[in-house]
Design a protein around this motif. Structure first.
Motif, PDB file in Angstrom:
ATOM      1  N   ALA A 149       0.950  -1.131   0.089  1.00 47.16           N
ATOM      2  CA  ALA A 149       0.131  -0.233  -0.174  1.00 47.16           C
ATOM      3  C   ALA A 149       0.959   1.146  -0.022  1.00 47.16           C
ATOM      4  O   ALA A 149       1.038   1.902   0.909  1.00 47.16           O
ATOM      5  N   PHE A 150       1.235   1.687  -1.096  1.00 43.91           N
ATOM      6  CA  PHE A 150       2.144   2.633  -1.280  1.00 43.91           C
ATOM      7  C   PHE A 150       1.521   4.083  -1.377  1.00 43.91           C
ATOM      8  O   PHE A 150       0.142   4.154  -1.712  1.00 43.91           O
ATOM      9  N   GLU A 151       2.160   5.186  -1.142  1.00 42.75           N
ATOM     10  CA  GLU A 151       1.611   6.540  -1.395  1.00 42.75           C
ATOM     11  C   GLU A 151       2.990   7.484  -1.334  1.00 42.75           C
ATOM     12  O   GLU A 151       4.145   6.998  -1.239  1.00 42.75           O
ATOM     13  N   LEU A 152       2.839   8.814  -1.731  1.00 48.33           N
ATOM     14  CA  LEU A 152       3.548   9.803  -1.762  1.00 48.33           C
ATOM     15  C   LEU A 152       3.778  10.729  -0.619  1.00 48.33           C
ATOM     16  O   LEU A 152       2.368  11.040  -0.047  1.00 48.33           O
ATOM     17  N   ASP A 153       4.751  10.850  -0.008  1.00 51.87           N
ATOM     18  CA  ASP A 153       4.671  11.661   1.219  1.00 51.87           C
ATOM     19  C   ASP A 153       5.020  13.364   0.608  1.00 51.87           C
ATOM     20  O   ASP A 153       4.915  13.438  -0.447  1.00 51.87           O
ATOM     21  N   ALA A 154       4.968  14.027   1.675  1.00 50.15           N
ATOM     22  CA  ALA A 154       5.002  15.577   1.406  1.00 50.15           C
ATOM     23  C   ALA A 154       6.261  15.871   0.188  1.00 50.15           C
ATOM     24  O   ALA A 154       6.228  17.033  -0.351  1.00 50.15           O
ATOM     25  N   THR A 155       7.506  15.160   0.329  1.00 51.88           N
ATOM     26  CA  THR A 155       8.386  15.541  -0.731  1.00 51.88           C
ATOM     27  C   THR A 155       8.262  14.699  -1.893  1.00 51.88           C
ATOM     28  O   THR A 155       9.362  14.690  -2.450  1.00 51.88           O
ATOM     29  N   GLY A 156       7.566  13.840  -2.006  1.00 51.03           N
ATOM     30  CA  GLY A 156       7.548  13.055  -3.297  1.00 51.03           C
ATOM     31  C   GLY A 156       8.177  11.812  -3.168  1.00 51.03           C
ATOM     32  O   GLY A 156       8.113  11.001  -4.313  1.00 51.03           O
ATOM     33  N   ASN A 157       8.614  11.463  -1.871  1.00 51.91           N
ATOM     34  CA  ASN A 157       8.992   9.980  -1.780  1.00 51.91           C
ATOM     35  C   ASN A 157       7.789   8.860  -1.693  1.00 51.91           C
ATOM     36  O   ASN A 157       7.028   9.118  -1.079  1.00 51.91           O
ATOM     37  N   ASP A 172       3.015   3.042   6.373  1.00 50.83           N
ATOM     38  CA  ASP A 172       3.622   3.472   7.737  1.00 50.83           C
ATOM     39  C   ASP A 172       4.664   4.495   7.423  1.00 50.83           C
ATOM     40  O   ASP A 172       5.280   4.957   8.702  1.00 50.83           O
ATOM     41  N   GLY A 173       4.756   4.993   6.393  1.00 48.57           N
ATOM     42  CA  GLY A 173       5.650   6.203   6.199  1.00 48.57           C
ATOM     43  C   GLY A 173       7.117   5.580   5.886  1.00 48.57           C
ATOM     44  O   GLY A 173       7.932   6.624   5.875  1.00 48.57           O
ATOM     45  N   HIS A 174       7.339   4.571   5.628  1.00 43.96           N
ATOM     46  CA  HIS A 174       8.838   4.001   5.264  1.00 43.96           C
ATOM     47  C   HIS A 174       9.123   4.191   3.953  1.00 43.96           C
ATOM     48  O   HIS A 174       8.312   3.986   3.054  1.00 43.96           O
ATOM     49  N   ALA A 175      10.432   4.591   3.511  1.00 40.34           N
ATOM     50  CA  ALA A 175      10.594   4.746   2.312  1.00 40.34           C
ATOM     51  C   ALA A 175      10.902   3.719   1.642  1.00 40.34           C
ATOM     52  O   ALA A 175      11.575   2.740   1.828  1.00 40.34           O
ATOM     53  N   VAL A 176      10.140   3.412   0.450  1.00 46.46           N
ATOM     54  CA  VAL A 176      10.219   2.128  -0.422  1.00 46.46           C
ATOM     55  C   VAL A 176      11.470   2.065  -1.230  1.00 46.46           C
ATOM     56  O   VAL A 176      12.018   3.273  -1.627  1.00 46.46           O
ATOM     57  N   GLN A 177      12.366   1.034  -1.125  1.00 45.98           N
ATOM     58  CA  GLN A 177      13.638   1.092  -1.716  1.00 45.98           C
ATOM     59  C   GLN A 177      13.607   0.590  -3.240  1.00 45.98           C
ATOM     60  O   GLN A 177      12.953  -0.505  -3.720  1.00 45.98           O
ATOM     61  N   GLY A 178      14.077   1.443  -4.094  1.00 42.92           N
ATOM     62  CA  GLY A 178      14.421   0.828  -5.580  1.00 42.92           C
ATOM     63  C   GLY A 178      15.699   0.178  -5.610  1.00 42.92           C
ATOM     64  O   GLY A 178      16.576   0.148  -4.694  1.00 42.92           O
ATOM     65  N   ASP A 179      16.007  -0.175  -6.995  1.00 44.35           N
ATOM     66  CA  ASP A 179      17.322  -0.933  -7.098  1.00 44.35           C
ATOM     67  C   ASP A 179      18.582   0.077  -6.852  1.00 44.35           C
ATOM     68  O   ASP A 179      19.790  -0.185  -6.647  1.00 44.35           O
ATOM     69  N   GLY A 180      18.135   1.454  -7.191  1.00 40.52           N
ATOM     70  CA  GLY A 180      19.144   2.476  -6.846  1.00 40.52           C
ATOM     71  C   GLY A 180      18.917   3.308  -5.702  1.00 40.52           C
ATOM     72  O   GLY A 180      19.568   4.565  -5.520  1.00 40.52           O
ATOM     73  N   ILE A 191      12.673   6.129  -4.105  1.00 40.60           N
ATOM     74  CA  ILE A 191      12.215   6.593  -5.443  1.00 40.60           C
ATOM     75  C   ILE A 191      11.631   7.805  -5.246  1.00 40.60           C
ATOM     76  O   ILE A 191      10.570   7.868  -4.454  1.00 40.60           O
ATOM     77  N   THR A 192      11.657   8.719  -5.972  1.00 40.90           N
ATOM     78  CA  THR A 192      10.987  10.202  -5.697  1.00 40.90           C
ATOM     79  C   THR A 192      10.298  10.675  -6.880  1.00 40.90           C
ATOM     80  O   THR A 192      10.796  10.611  -7.856  1.00 40.90           O
ATOM     81  N   ILE A 193       8.881  10.974  -6.846  1.00 39.62           N
ATOM     82  CA  ILE A 193       7.966  11.651  -7.777  1.00 39.62           C
ATOM     83  C   ILE A 193       8.181  13.184  -7.850  1.00 39.62           C
ATOM     84  O   ILE A 193       7.550  13.508  -6.451  1.00 39.62           O
ATOM     85  N   GLY A 194       8.330  13.725  -8.827  1.00 44.47           N
ATOM     86  CA  GLY A 194       8.128  15.473  -8.760  1.00 44.47           C
ATOM     87  C   GLY A 194       6.621  15.678  -8.896  1.00 44.47           C
ATOM     88  O   GLY A 194       5.716  14.855  -9.135  1.00 44.47           O
ATOM     89  N   GLN A 195       6.432  16.729  -8.190  1.00 43.15           N
ATOM     90  CA  GLN A 195       5.079  17.412  -8.101  1.00 43.15           C
ATOM     91  C   GLN A 195       4.614  17.605  -9.472  1.00 43.15           C
ATOM     92  O   GLN A 195       3.170  17.341  -9.775  1.00 43.15           O
ATOM     93  N   GLN A 196       5.311  17.995 -10.622  1.00 40.89           N
ATOM     94  CA  GLN A 196       4.832  18.136 -11.592  1.00 40.89           C
ATOM     95  C   GLN A 196       4.596  16.818 -12.682  1.00 40.89           C
ATOM     96  O   GLN A 196       3.952  16.931 -13.718  1.00 40.89           O
TER      97      GLN A 196
END
Length: 246
Positions: free
Chosen positions: A110-118, A123-131, A134-139
């Protein structure tokens, strides 16, 4: 008689542990991606005395030893919910997330984006990608997650979810909040593991089975308690009679 009391107490200790496991399973019937645990016990035969002067050999005493609570890693029911940021894991794999305590593993998709786009879990834990995170821009728009874990938006591919597996998944330690830790590093999941976008894996706890176990354990615990109580009464009677003879 004293030995019988010890045997009864060992059984009660094991049953109390099983009650804790059942209670935890029942409390997580609705927890996304939760994996139930079961109880495992082993008979322990008390070593006997070896003196040759005894007229007959000692009776072997059978105690109960807690051998751990193995994970039930069977697949939980997968329910579509059409949320593009939700994914259900299928197969032998876990998602890697970063917590304040370090790298942890979960089946909670159950993923979501936090206030900074992560991209974070519920539960608010940062999901890890291979690198890394993962951050998604507001635009950015049109976020989509592919079955192989690739995340893309209108600006292209933004990362790929890190799916890991373990040589011995039973060695995973429960950390609470539906997280696991491992002393051994995870390895990339094989082709048998994939994601189902727009769905969530529900808990694999079977409420009817757990309720049946709960009733059985309660009955057994009560029976053992009754036996211990009768043995205690018998010992008290014996002491009183010995005192009368004296």
């Amino acid at each position: 008689m004293q030995n019988a009391l010890f045997v009864g107490v060992s059984a009660q200790t094991a049953l109390a542990r099983e009650l804790d496991v059942i209670a935890n399973n029942m409390a997580n019937v609705s927890t996304t991606g939760f994996k139930a645990r079961s109880s495992r016990f082993q008979e322990y035969l008390m070593p006997v005395a070896s003196a040759d002067s005894f007229q007959r050999s000692d009776r072997r005493l059978s105690y109960v030893i807690d051998q751990g609570t193995p994970l039930d890693l069977t697949q939980g029911p997968v329910e579509p919910d059409s949320n593009p940021m939700h994914v259900a894991l299928r197969g032998d794999a876990f998602l890697a997330v970063q917590t304040p305590q370090g790298l942890r593993y979960t089946r909670n998709g159950a993923f979501e984006l936090d206030a900074t786009g992560n991209l974070v879990t519920s539960d608010g834990h940062a999901v890890q990608g291979d690198g890394g995170p993962i951050t998604i821009g507001q635009q950015e728009t049109g976020l989509a997650i592919a079955p192989d874990g690739t995340i893309s938006t209108n600006l292209g591919i933004r990362g790929r979810l890190r799916l890991v597996t373990f040589a011995n998944a039973q060695a995973l330690k429960s950390e609470g909040a539906n997280l696991f830790s491992s002393e051994a590093p995870g390895r990339p999941a094989g082709p048998g593991a994939h994601l189902e976008p727009g769905a969530l894996e529900r808990s694999n706890v079977k409420p009817v089975v757990e309720m049946t176990r709960l009733m059985d354990v309660n009955r057994t615990y009560s029976m053992v308690s009754s036996v211990i109580s009768r043995l205690d009464d018998l010992r008290g009677t014996a002491i009183r009679r010995l005192a009368d003879v004296a």
